[in-house]
Design a protein around this motif. Structure first.
Motif, PDB file in Angstrom:
ATOM      1  N   ILE A  59     -29.783   4.282  15.255  1.00 39.32           N
ATOM      2  CA  ILE A  59     -30.452   3.954  16.518  1.00 39.32           C
ATOM      3  C   ILE A  59     -30.398   5.162  17.458  1.00 39.32           C
ATOM      4  O   ILE A  59     -31.371   5.474  18.137  1.00 39.32           O
ATOM      5  CB  ILE A  59     -29.805   2.724  17.188  1.00 39.32           C
ATOM      6  CG1 ILE A  59     -29.731   1.551  16.215  1.00 39.32           C
ATOM      7  CG2 ILE A  59     -30.594   2.299  18.420  1.00 39.32           C
ATOM      8  CD1 ILE A  59     -28.892   0.376  16.695  1.00 39.32           C
ATOM      9  N   GLU A  60     -29.255   5.838  17.442  1.00 42.51           N
ATOM     10  CA  GLU A  60     -29.106   6.991  18.335  1.00 42.51           C
ATOM     11  C   GLU A  60     -30.129   8.070  17.983  1.00 42.51           C
ATOM     12  O   GLU A  60     -30.801   8.626  18.846  1.00 42.51           O
ATOM     13  CB  GLU A  60     -27.680   7.558  18.247  1.00 42.51           C
ATOM     14  CG  GLU A  60     -27.469   8.751  19.163  1.00 42.51           C
ATOM     15  CD  GLU A  60     -26.006   9.167  19.275  1.00 42.51           C
ATOM     16  OE1 GLU A  60     -25.172   8.643  18.490  1.00 42.51           O
ATOM     17  OE2 GLU A  60     -25.689   9.995  20.142  1.00 42.51           O
ATOM     18  N   LYS A  61     -30.261   8.303  16.675  1.00 37.96           N
ATOM     19  CA  LYS A  61     -31.157   9.375  16.244  1.00 37.96           C
ATOM     20  C   LYS A  61     -32.616   8.959  16.304  1.00 37.96           C
ATOM     21  O   LYS A  61     -33.461   9.698  16.802  1.00 37.96           O
ATOM     22  CB  LYS A  61     -30.812   9.800  14.803  1.00 37.96           C
ATOM     23  CG  LYS A  61     -29.663  10.791  14.742  1.00 37.96           C
ATOM     24  CD  LYS A  61     -29.503  11.303  13.313  1.00 37.96           C
ATOM     25  CE  LYS A  61     -28.085  11.101  12.834  1.00 37.96           C
ATOM     26  NZ  LYS A  61     -27.870  10.070  11.842  1.00 37.96           N
ATOM     27  N   GLY A  62     -32.910   7.765  15.800  1.00 41.54           N
ATOM     28  CA  GLY A  62     -34.314   7.402  15.637  1.00 41.54           C
ATOM     29  C   GLY A  62     -34.787   6.238  16.486  1.00 41.54           C
ATOM     30  O   GLY A  62     -35.952   5.871  16.425  1.00 41.54           O
ATOM     31  N   GLY A  63     -33.872   5.641  17.234  1.00 43.14           N
ATOM     32  CA  GLY A  63     -34.262   4.524  18.087  1.00 43.14           C
ATOM     33  C   GLY A  63     -34.356   3.196  17.343  1.00 43.14           C
ATOM     34  O   GLY A  63     -34.300   2.139  17.944  1.00 43.14           O
ATOM     35  N   ARG A  64     -34.519   3.282  16.012  1.00 43.82           N
ATOM     36  CA  ARG A  64     -34.626   2.062  15.221  1.00 43.82           C
ATOM     37  C   ARG A  64     -33.801   2.197  13.941  1.00 43.82           C
ATOM     38  O   ARG A  64     -33.327   3.285  13.626  1.00 43.82           O
ATOM     39  CB  ARG A  64     -36.092   1.782  14.843  1.00 43.82           C
ATOM     40  CG  ARG A  64     -36.957   1.464  16.041  1.00 43.82           C
ATOM     41  CD  ARG A  64     -38.406   1.224  15.676  1.00 43.82           C
ATOM     42  NE  ARG A  64     -39.221   1.181  16.881  1.00 43.82           N
ATOM     43  CZ  ARG A  64     -40.547   1.141  16.889  1.00 43.82           C
ATOM     44  NH1 ARG A  64     -41.206   1.146  15.747  1.00 43.82           N
ATOM     45  NH2 ARG A  64     -41.209   1.102  18.029  1.00 43.82           N
ATOM     46  N   VAL A  65     -33.681   1.096  13.220  1.00 42.55           N
ATOM     47  CA  VAL A  65     -32.909   1.104  11.980  1.00 42.55           C
ATOM     48  C   VAL A  65     -33.845   0.986  10.794  1.00 42.55           C
ATOM     49  O   VAL A  65     -34.754   0.168  10.796  1.00 42.55           O
ATOM     50  CB  VAL A  65     -31.907  -0.082  11.962  1.00 42.55           C
ATOM     51  CG1 VAL A  65     -31.193  -0.158  10.624  1.00 42.55           C
ATOM     52  CG2 VAL A  65     -30.905   0.055  13.089  1.00 42.55           C
TER      53      VAL A  65
ATOM     54  N   ASN B 120     -37.189  -0.096  21.181  1.00 47.67           N
ATOM     55  CA  ASN B 120     -36.053   0.402  20.408  1.00 47.67           C
ATOM     56  C   ASN B 120     -35.288  -0.764  19.800  1.00 47.67           C
ATOM     57  O   ASN B 120     -35.449  -1.909  20.230  1.00 47.67           O
ATOM     58  CB  ASN B 120     -35.113   1.236  21.277  1.00 47.67           C
ATOM     59  CG  ASN B 120     -34.616   0.499  22.497  1.00 47.67           C
ATOM     60  OD1 ASN B 120     -35.217   0.588  23.575  1.00 47.67           O
ATOM     61  ND2 ASN B 120     -33.538  -0.251  22.348  1.00 47.67           N
ATOM     62  N   CYS B 121     -34.465  -0.451  18.819  1.00 49.30           N
ATOM     63  CA  CYS B 121     -33.637  -1.467  18.149  1.00 49.30           C
ATOM     64  C   CYS B 121     -32.758  -2.169  19.184  1.00 49.30           C
ATOM     65  O   CYS B 121     -32.285  -1.560  20.135  1.00 49.30           O
ATOM     66  CB  CYS B 121     -32.767  -0.800  17.078  1.00 49.30           C
ATOM     67  SG  CYS B 121     -31.472  -1.864  16.387  1.00 49.30           S
ATOM     68  N   CYS B 122     -32.554  -3.473  18.980  1.00 46.75           N
ATOM     69  CA  CYS B 122     -31.760  -4.271  19.928  1.00 46.75           C
ATOM     70  C   CYS B 122     -30.287  -3.888  19.896  1.00 46.75           C
ATOM     71  O   CYS B 122     -29.517  -4.300  20.750  1.00 46.75           O
ATOM     72  CB  CYS B 122     -31.914  -5.753  19.602  1.00 46.75           C
ATOM     73  SG  CYS B 122     -31.100  -6.252  18.066  1.00 46.75           S
ATOM     74  N   GLY B 123     -29.880  -3.130  18.881  1.00 42.77           N
ATOM     75  CA  GLY B 123     -28.471  -2.750  18.773  1.00 42.77           C
ATOM     76  C   GLY B 123     -27.700  -3.649  17.825  1.00 42.77           C
ATOM     77  O   GLY B 123     -26.633  -3.299  17.334  1.00 42.77           O
ATOM     78  N   ALA B 124     -28.243  -4.845  17.615  1.00 42.39           N
ATOM     79  CA  ALA B 124     -27.691  -5.801  16.655  1.00 42.39           C
ATOM     80  C   ALA B 124     -26.193  -6.003  16.803  1.00 42.39           C
ATOM     81  O   ALA B 124     -25.620  -5.763  17.865  1.00 42.39           O
ATOM     82  CB  ALA B 124     -28.060  -5.383  15.229  1.00 42.39           C
TER      83      ALA B 124
ATOM     84  N   GLU C 211     -35.000   8.940  24.974  1.00 47.56           N
ATOM     85  CA  GLU C 211     -34.544   7.848  25.845  1.00 47.56           C
ATOM     86  C   GLU C 211     -33.376   7.087  25.237  1.00 47.56           C
ATOM     87  O   GLU C 211     -32.433   6.742  25.943  1.00 47.56           O
ATOM     88  CB  GLU C 211     -35.708   6.891  26.146  1.00 47.56           C
ATOM     89  CG  GLU C 211     -36.785   7.563  26.990  1.00 47.56           C
ATOM     90  CD  GLU C 211     -37.856   6.590  27.494  1.00 47.56           C
ATOM     91  OE1 GLU C 211     -38.873   7.078  27.995  1.00 47.56           O
ATOM     92  OE2 GLU C 211     -37.671   5.351  27.383  1.00 47.56           O
ATOM     93  N   THR C 212     -33.442   6.829  23.942  1.00 44.37           N
ATOM     94  CA  THR C 212     -32.291   6.146  23.334  1.00 44.37           C
ATOM     95  C   THR C 212     -31.097   7.103  23.227  1.00 44.37           C
ATOM     96  O   THR C 212     -29.955   6.692  23.394  1.00 44.37           O
ATOM     97  CB  THR C 212     -32.620   5.563  21.939  1.00 44.37           C
ATOM     98  OG1 THR C 212     -33.471   6.468  21.253  1.00 44.37           O
ATOM     99  CG2 THR C 212     -33.270   4.210  22.062  1.00 44.37           C
ATOM    100  N   ARG C 213     -31.383   8.380  22.998  1.00 49.55           N
ATOM    101  CA  ARG C 213     -30.272   9.345  22.947  1.00 49.55           C
ATOM    102  C   ARG C 213     -29.541   9.380  24.278  1.00 49.55           C
ATOM    103  O   ARG C 213     -28.325   9.438  24.351  1.00 49.55           O
ATOM    104  CB  ARG C 213     -30.786  10.730  22.586  1.00 49.55           C
ATOM    105  CG  ARG C 213     -30.934  10.859  21.079  1.00 49.55           C
ATOM    106  CD  ARG C 213     -31.193  12.271  20.632  1.00 49.55           C
ATOM    107  NE  ARG C 213     -31.956  12.198  19.396  1.00 49.55           N
ATOM    108  CZ  ARG C 213     -33.137  12.765  19.204  1.00 49.55           C
ATOM    109  NH1 ARG C 213     -33.677  13.513  20.157  1.00 49.55           N
ATOM    110  NH2 ARG C 213     -33.760  12.634  18.072  1.00 49.55           N
TER     111      ARG C 213
ATOM    112  N   LYS D 181     -42.165   4.727  13.288  1.00 50.48           N
ATOM    113  CA  LYS D 181     -41.052   5.372  14.001  1.00 50.48           C
ATOM    114  C   LYS D 181     -41.183   5.156  15.513  1.00 50.48           C
ATOM    115  O   LYS D 181     -42.287   4.944  16.018  1.00 50.48           O
ATOM    116  CB  LYS D 181     -41.071   6.878  13.714  1.00 50.48           C
ATOM    117  CG  LYS D 181     -41.032   7.234  12.233  1.00 50.48           C
ATOM    118  CD  LYS D 181     -39.618   7.263  11.715  1.00 50.48           C
ATOM    119  CE  LYS D 181     -39.552   7.711  10.257  1.00 50.48           C
ATOM    120  NZ  LYS D 181     -40.019   6.701   9.287  1.00 50.48           N
ATOM    121  N   MET D 182     -40.057   5.275  16.177  1.00 51.38           N
ATOM    122  CA  MET D 182     -40.079   5.228  17.635  1.00 51.38           C
ATOM    123  C   MET D 182     -40.404   6.636  18.145  1.00 51.38           C
ATOM    124  O   MET D 182     -40.039   7.626  17.520  1.00 51.38           O
ATOM    125  CB  MET D 182     -38.708   4.791  18.118  1.00 51.38           C
ATOM    126  CG  MET D 182     -38.657   4.456  19.584  1.00 51.38           C
ATOM    127  SD  MET D 182     -36.951   4.290  20.082  1.00 51.38           S
ATOM    128  CE  MET D 182     -37.093   4.802  21.773  1.00 51.38           C
TER     129      MET D 182
END
Lengths: 290, 198, 343
Positions: free
Chosen positions: B134-140, A40-44, B185-187, B179-180
């Motif tokens: 990030i919340e929705k898709g885990g990535r940007v 997942n994204c690091c959160g930046a 899990e991120t949610r 996509k993740m």
């Protein structure tokens, strides 16, 4: 050599050239990059700016997946992601209470390993300059560049514990063994404006402008980076910088792995040079490299 | 002539009563972040080399001082919160290793939690949009993020032609980012760390 | 009086010289060993001294003449102490010079091995070792000597900046302690520059100026008031090379504003730490050291640090030359009292 690989969002997005050139160079060095599965994204900047626990938890999830790959090291090409992962590991190690809470948040163990390294660090410490040099088929002589480290490759030093936070030399070393001359300049570890590329463009134009100006004054023909944030700020805002300063800089901004790739015999196109807004082609042609 | 409501003397420099200073925030920083502001030598090395000190309304050294003076309210409203680039120069130069970037994060978090308006609204908007991704898709996805940012701030054409279109034609913008998968899990992480309820 | 008692004095700076002189002049034998080619230690490197602008060469010359006149004193330069064996009332010490090793039995030892400047490449923000014209204070004394010798040929610098507390009062990259003498020698150096080149601008960046000593406060005030050296309260953050000169970024903490100044030379008052010799001696002899490696003292005995072992000068902590000389005398008094009691 096997190593866990955390590309981060930018290397799948605007900085794909950094990703592809890293893969090519690692192939040549017999390094097997094993992408952390479903990272997942690091959160930046956003996460650590507003929510510490969130920021550490996002890092912890990635660390946990990497740990389950049974590798003792992660390498991160993006200095920003590197900073967040490294900080997460540091916080988990030094704050057991937080670590317990984070484990609950991610519903999994929150390990402090595998060890997090940035790509420059991985190359200098794990691969070694000798091996890097041994794969060169075309030394890039004639190129004179400024190696730009920015903030997060070496800072904060108590967390990162790599190279000097003010006068780093590791990327210069890599560039030198592939035949490039690096200039001694003042802004190699100053800030480009970081995560403000879109939201406070003036800050980026100001800080990145100082970096470009300093590199030019030191006689560099290009700035070489190891961070997609630095790259985006410098490359996409060069026009605005030139406008605000009334100077034409002619300064391509190149990922260090792209230059390694050229020295290793890969082509301009393979290494994603075409994605640079400020073309490196006139410079590389002038030096007879392409 | 001063009106009857204007005091003859203004209290610009009204004495601060030292024994009435509220030190609770200083203690909070020590408890929650392990940062001891009593180690500060007040040397100004932090603010002297700060990347953005020239546009800060309150400098790094003053931030530390104001916490020690109990003046946290003004810190939660300051512009510097939203112009600090987290470049880590101050902490690495501080002779006492005081982690000022962490203090800035902590102050920002408190301000955000208490819904104190950010002086640079667009910075907060950008952060929130990014966290939303990030919340929705885990990535940007950087391209979409930039578009959404323009829509949200009403500056529809910011960067669209330069550098936006250039980037598009150079093939920099990737519409097909992988996509993740385990987005639950991120949610979950976002839910469990949520600062603002609801 | 016994003719057999011998003291070994290690280190030929002003503290060791003074200790050797007083012991020798009192009739006991002294071996004064010095690792360098000549005597004088740090003092020999200095352009002049504070607070009276005296020439340290004159003091050394005077003292060395006295040493030469004293038949009880043997001076051995380019000589190192290699090892020491503790005997019931003496030490068996191995000495090594360029050509030969030698073993001597001594009845007391005075350690006077001094301090050294921290290697301030640790402070990358100032660019020491990276940029020309960023020097430490001891190197600057050499420059002052050279300027004084070739005054007519030197192009005076437009601006010289002095940074105090580089690695002192710095628990991050240096030492938490104050190195004690930097405030004074920095004031002196800035004053000397103004004396040589009145048009040169001198800035001293300080956190505090500490002038606790006879004539010290008056000295610093005269540097500020009469010699027109500018004191700026703030620790510089960064030195950036710019067009062959050095751009300094700092905050004036009294004004609360960032400031910049371009200088031709930056002088770093680097922290003082135990010298390599001091560290070696504390491994060879059964002495006490503090956590930094400085020779530590015994609570009730002046200049004593172990059985028949005394110390003097900067090996136990930063000290100005006058203080070092005084300590040399005090260490000698201890040795003399011991020797006299045993006769």
């Amino acid at each position: 050599m096997n190593v866990a690989y955390f590309p981060g969002c930018s290397l799948h997005g605007l900085s794909r050239a950094y990703n592809s050139s890293t893969h090519l160079v690692c192939d040549k060095l017999n390094i097997n990059l094993q992408e952390i599965e479903d990272w997942n994204c690091c959160g930046a900047t956003a996460a650590h700016s507003l929510n510490h626990k969130l920021s550490v938890s996002l890092g912890a999830r990635n660390l946990n997946i990497a740990k389950n790959m049974n590798l003792d090291m992660i390498t991160v090409p993006c200095a920003g992601c590197f900073g967040r992962l490294k900080t997460a590991s540091y916080e988990l190690r030094n704050n057991p209470e937080l670590a317990k809470e984070v484990a609950e948040i991610i519903n999994a163990p929150a390990p402090v390993e595998p060890e997090v390294t940035n790509l420059v660090q991985f190359f200098t410490e794990q691969v070694g300059l000798e091996k890097i040099a041994s794969k060169v088929v075309k030394p890039l002589t004639g190129l004179k560049v400024a190696a730009y480290y920015g903030c997060l490759l070496t800072r904060p030093s108590k967390v990162v514990a790599f190279d000097s936070p003010e006068q780093p030399t590791s990327m210069d070393d890599i560039l030198q063994v592939i035949g490039i001359e690096t200039v001694n300049w003042s802004h190699k570890a100053e800030c480009c404006g970081g995560g403000y590329a879109a939201s406070e463009t003036d800050i980026v134009v100001d800080l990145s402008g100082q970096v470009v100006e300093s590199a030019k004054n030191a006689g560099a023909d290009a700035i070489v980076v190891a961070c997609p944030m630095c790259h985006t700020n410098l490359d996409t805002r060069l026009g605005a910088i030139e406008k605000s300063r009334g100077v034409k800089y002619d300064m391509p901004i190149i990922f260090f792995t792209q230059l390694m790739g050229l020295a290793y015999g890969y082509s301009y196109r393979q290494l994603g040079f075409r994605q640079l807004l400020n073309s490196a082609s006139p410079l590389l042609k002038k030096q007879g490299i392409i | 002539m001063p009106s009857s409501t204007t005091p003859m003397t203004a209290d610009f420099f009204k004495a601060i009563k030292l024994d009435e200073i509220d030190n609770s925030f200083q203690q909070e920083l020590l408890d929650n972040c392990g940062i001891d502001l009593n180690t500060c030598l007040e040397c100004g090395k932090c603010s002297g080399g700060c990347s953005n000190t020239h546009i800060f309304d309150i400098t790094a050294r003053q931030v530390v001082k104001l916490i020690k003076m109990g003046e946290v309210d003004s810190l939660l409203k300051m512009d510097s919160l939203w112009t600090c680039v987290s470049c880590q120069l101050c902490v690495d130069r501080c002779p006492a290793s005081i982690d000022i970037p962490r203090i800035m994060d902590y102050l920002r978090e408190v301000a955000y939690k208490n819904q104190i308006p950010a002086t640079r609204e667009q910075v907060l908007v950008f952060h929130e949009l990014m966290l939303g991704h990030i919340e929705k898709g885990g990535r940007v996805e950087e391209g979409f993020l930039a578009m959404e940012f323009n829509l949200k701030t009403g500056d529809y054409f910011k960067d669209v032609f330069d550098p936006g279109m250039k980037m598009f034609f150079k093939g920099k913008v990737n519409p097909f980012t992988p996509k993740m998968k385990k987005r639950d899990e991120t949610r979950r992480i976002f839910k469990m760390t949520s600062l603002r309820k609801g | 009086m016994s003719e057999t008692k011998t003291a070994l004095v290690i280190g030929g700076g002003i503290a060791g010289i003074e200790a050797a002189l007083k012991i020798g002049q009192s009739g006991y034998k002294v071996l004064l060993v010095e690792v360098a080619e000549s005597l004088g230690g740090v003092l020999e490197k200095l352009y002049n001294s504070y607070p009276r602008y005296e020439n340290p060469a004159d003091l050394i010359k005077y003292k060395v003449e006295q040493l030469n006149e004293c038949p009880n004193i043997t001076v051995m330069t380019q000589t190192k102490v290699i090892s020491a064996d503790q005997k019931p009332n003496s030490y068996l010490v191995k000495l090594q010079n360029k050509s030969e090793a030698k073993e001597v039995e001594v009845d007391a030892v005075v350690i006077a091995t001094g301090s050294q400047m921290l290697d301030v490449t640790s402070h990358g923000e100032y660019g020491y070792g990276h940029y020309d014209n960023v020097v430490n204070s001891l190197e600057f004394e050499e420059i002052l000597k050279e300027w004084a010798t070739n005054k007519d040929k030197v192009t005076p610098p437009k601006t010289v900046a002095f940074f105090k507390c580089v690695g002192s009062r710095d628990r991050s990259k240096g030492y938490p302690y104050c190195s004690k003498i930097c405030c004074m020698y920095t004031a002196k150096q800035a004053g000397v520059v103004k004396e040589m080149f009145p048009d040169t601008k001198c800035y001293v960046f300080y956190m505090d100026y500490r002038a606790a000593g006879r004539e010290y406060e008056e000295f610093v005030r005269s540097v500020i008031e009469d010699k027109k050296v500018k004191y700026v309260r703030g620790r510089p953050a960064k030195v950036l090379p710019e067009d062959g000169r050095l751009l300094i970024r700092a905050e004036d903490t009294l004004r609360g504003m960032p400031i910049e100044v371009t200088a031709d030379m930056v002088v770093l008052a680097a922290a003082l730490e135990p010298s390599a010799g001091t560290k070696e001696m504390s491994n060879i002899f059964p002495v006490k050291t503090d956590k930094y490696g400085f020779i530590d003292y015994e609570t009730n005995e002046v200049m004593k640090t172990g059985e028949r072992i005394y110390y003097a000068g900067a090996c136990s902590f930063a000290v100005e030359s006058l203080g070092a000389m005084h300590q040399g005398g005090a260490a000698a008094a201890q040795v003399l009292a011991l020797f006299n009691q045993e006769n």
